[in-house]
Design a protein around this motif. Structure first.
Motif, PDB file in Angstrom:
ATOM      1  N   TYR A 279       0.845  -1.189   0.000  1.00  0.00           N
ATOM      2  CA  TYR A 279       0.000   0.000   0.000  1.00  0.00           C
ATOM      3  C   TYR A 279       0.880   1.237   0.000  1.00  0.00           C
ATOM      4  N   ASN A 280       0.265   2.390  -0.198  1.00  0.00           N
ATOM      5  CA  ASN A 280       0.972   3.661  -0.229  1.00  0.00           C
ATOM      6  C   ASN A 280       0.689   4.397   1.085  1.00  0.00           C
ATOM      7  N   PRO A 281       1.631   4.363   2.042  1.00  0.00           N
ATOM      8  CA  PRO A 281       1.386   5.019   3.336  1.00  0.00           C
ATOM      9  C   PRO A 281       1.106   6.515   3.204  1.00  0.00           C
ATOM     10  N   LEU A 282       1.759   7.191   2.279  1.00  0.00           N
ATOM     11  CA  LEU A 282       1.544   8.627   2.095  1.00  0.00           C
ATOM     12  C   LEU A 282       0.097   8.904   1.679  1.00  0.00           C
ATOM     13  N   LEU A 283      -0.389   8.133   0.739  1.00  0.00           N
ATOM     14  CA  LEU A 283      -1.776   8.291   0.288  1.00  0.00           C
ATOM     15  C   LEU A 283      -2.741   7.934   1.411  1.00  0.00           C
ATOM     16  N   GLU A 284      -2.438   6.895   2.166  1.00  0.00           N
ATOM     17  CA  GLU A 284      -3.327   6.503   3.254  1.00  0.00           C
ATOM     18  C   GLU A 284      -3.404   7.596   4.321  1.00  0.00           C
ATOM     19  N   GLU A 285      -2.293   8.235   4.625  1.00  0.00           N
ATOM     20  CA  GLU A 285      -2.314   9.336   5.593  1.00  0.00           C
ATOM     21  C   GLU A 285      -3.119  10.515   5.048  1.00  0.00           C
ATOM     22  N   TYR A 286      -2.986  10.785   3.756  1.00  0.00           N
ATOM     23  CA  TYR A 286      -3.757  11.859   3.137  1.00  0.00           C
ATOM     24  C   TYR A 286      -5.259  11.576   3.266  1.00  0.00           C
ATOM     25  N   VAL A 287      -5.627  10.334   3.029  1.00  0.00           N
ATOM     26  CA  VAL A 287      -7.037   9.938   3.103  1.00  0.00           C
ATOM     27  C   VAL A 287      -7.536   9.973   4.548  1.00  0.00           C
ATOM     28  N   ASP A 288      -6.675   9.674   5.518  1.00  0.00           N
ATOM     29  CA  ASP A 288      -7.075   9.821   6.919  1.00  0.00           C
ATOM     30  C   ASP A 288      -7.452  11.278   7.202  1.00  0.00           C
TER      31      ASP A 288
ATOM     32  N   ILE B 107       5.838  22.582  -0.426  1.00  0.00           N
ATOM     33  CA  ILE B 107       5.019  21.681   0.392  1.00  0.00           C
ATOM     34  C   ILE B 107       5.133  22.067   1.870  1.00  0.00           C
ATOM     35  N   GLU B 108       6.317  22.509   2.297  1.00  0.00           N
ATOM     36  CA  GLU B 108       6.475  22.922   3.692  1.00  0.00           C
ATOM     37  C   GLU B 108       5.509  24.063   4.031  1.00  0.00           C
ATOM     38  N   ILE B 109       5.477  25.082   3.167  1.00  0.00           N
ATOM     39  CA  ILE B 109       4.587  26.225   3.403  1.00  0.00           C
ATOM     40  C   ILE B 109       3.124  25.798   3.285  1.00  0.00           C
TER      41      ILE B 109
ATOM     42  N   PHE C  20      -6.053  21.869   1.193  1.00  0.00           N
ATOM     43  CA  PHE C  20      -5.910  20.410   1.257  1.00  0.00           C
ATOM     44  C   PHE C  20      -5.859  19.808  -0.146  1.00  0.00           C
ATOM     45  N   LEU C  21      -6.725  20.281  -1.026  1.00  0.00           N
ATOM     46  CA  LEU C  21      -6.708  19.789  -2.409  1.00  0.00           C
ATOM     47  C   LEU C  21      -5.398  20.160  -3.094  1.00  0.00           C
ATOM     48  N   GLY C  22      -4.918  21.373  -2.849  1.00  0.00           N
ATOM     49  CA  GLY C  22      -3.623  21.788  -3.397  1.00  0.00           C
ATOM     50  C   GLY C  22      -2.500  20.904  -2.883  1.00  0.00           C
ATOM     51  N   LEU C  23      -2.548  20.553  -1.606  1.00  0.00           N
ATOM     52  CA  LEU C  23      -1.538  19.660  -1.036  1.00  0.00           C
ATOM     53  C   LEU C  23      -1.574  18.305  -1.730  1.00  0.00           C
ATOM     54  N   GLY C  24      -2.761  17.782  -1.955  1.00  0.00           N
ATOM     55  CA  GLY C  24      -2.877  16.496  -2.648  1.00  0.00           C
ATOM     56  C   GLY C  24      -2.226  16.543  -4.018  1.00  0.00           C
TER      57      GLY C  24
ATOM     58  N   GLY D 253       1.298  14.728  -5.586  1.00  0.00           N
ATOM     59  CA  GLY D 253       1.244  13.913  -6.794  1.00  0.00           C
ATOM     60  C   GLY D 253       0.049  12.982  -6.903  1.00  0.00           C
ATOM     61  N   PHE D 254      -0.974  13.183  -6.088  1.00  0.00           N
ATOM     62  CA  PHE D 254      -2.136  12.306  -6.118  1.00  0.00           C
ATOM     63  C   PHE D 254      -3.159  12.789  -7.136  1.00  0.00           C
ATOM     64  N   THR D 255      -3.781  11.847  -7.811  1.00  0.00           N
ATOM     65  CA  THR D 255      -4.914  12.171  -8.677  1.00  0.00           C
ATOM     66  C   THR D 255      -6.189  12.011  -7.859  1.00  0.00           C
TER      67      THR D 255
END
Length: 178
Positions: free
Chosen positions: A78-87, A117-119, A145-149, A153-155
């Motif tokens: 699985y993709n932990p980064l994506l999973e954290e984003y979805v949380d 990304i930091e800012i 949040f959408l901009g962060l996604g 690099g998430f679609t």
């Protein structure tokens, strides 16, 4: 992007959680959800790793075994980064429902990107705090949040699919007495 379905799924999950964990008298669930979002944003940032200038490993964690104890043929990646984003997404949806601001279709939102990304993370944290004082910042939280996604690099298709999987897992957790 159409958020109507996700808001409805979140409404159902929130009702399930409410049934399993009824509110206590005087409990401020909205404050708890905002704090939970901040914690999840911190976990997302930690998984992204790009701010860790002191580390030789600053690459995002995007591939991990769901259960390292499984036999190789049974391994599930699985993709932990994506999973954290979805949380984070779960709590962002739930905050909108809890505060009775209303829901979005998604069409009215435009992703905001703050440069780095930091800012982006710092600004998103700031807006979550500001939301406590003024719920009119809810659309700003969404757009950041959408901009962060996008910056990660998430679609939208990846996000929605991961949300559906995690939502099902969260329902199952409630059934197991999580």
């Amino acid at each position: 992007m159409n958020l109507v379905k996700l808001f409805e799924l979140q409404r159902q999950l929130d009702a399930h959680i409410e049934k399993e964990h009824p509110r206590q008298e005087g409990e401020d669930r909205l404050a708890k959800k905002i704090l939970a979002l901040q914690v999840e944003l911190g976990e997302l940032c930690n998984c992204w790793r790009g701010f860790k200038f002191w580390s030789n490993n600053q690459k995002p964690h995007t591939k991990a075994l769901r259960n390292p104890a499984m036999m190789p043929e049974d391994q599930e990646w699985y993709n932990p980064l994506l999973e954290e984003y979805v949380d984070c997404l779960h709590f962002l949806l739930s905050i909108g429902l809890e505060s009775e601001i209303g829901t979005f279709t998604g069409d009215e939102l435009m992703p905001i990107k703050m440069g780095t990304i930091e800012i982006q993370f710092i600004t998103l944290f700031k807006v979550t705090v500001t939301f406590l004082e003024d719920i009119n910042y809810y659309p700003d939280m969404w757009e950041l949040f959408l901009g962060l996604g996008e910056m990660l690099g998430f679609t939208w298709e990846q996000i929605e699919e991961a949300y559906m999987q995690k939502n099902a897992e969260n329902h199952a957790r409630q059934e197991r007495g999580y």
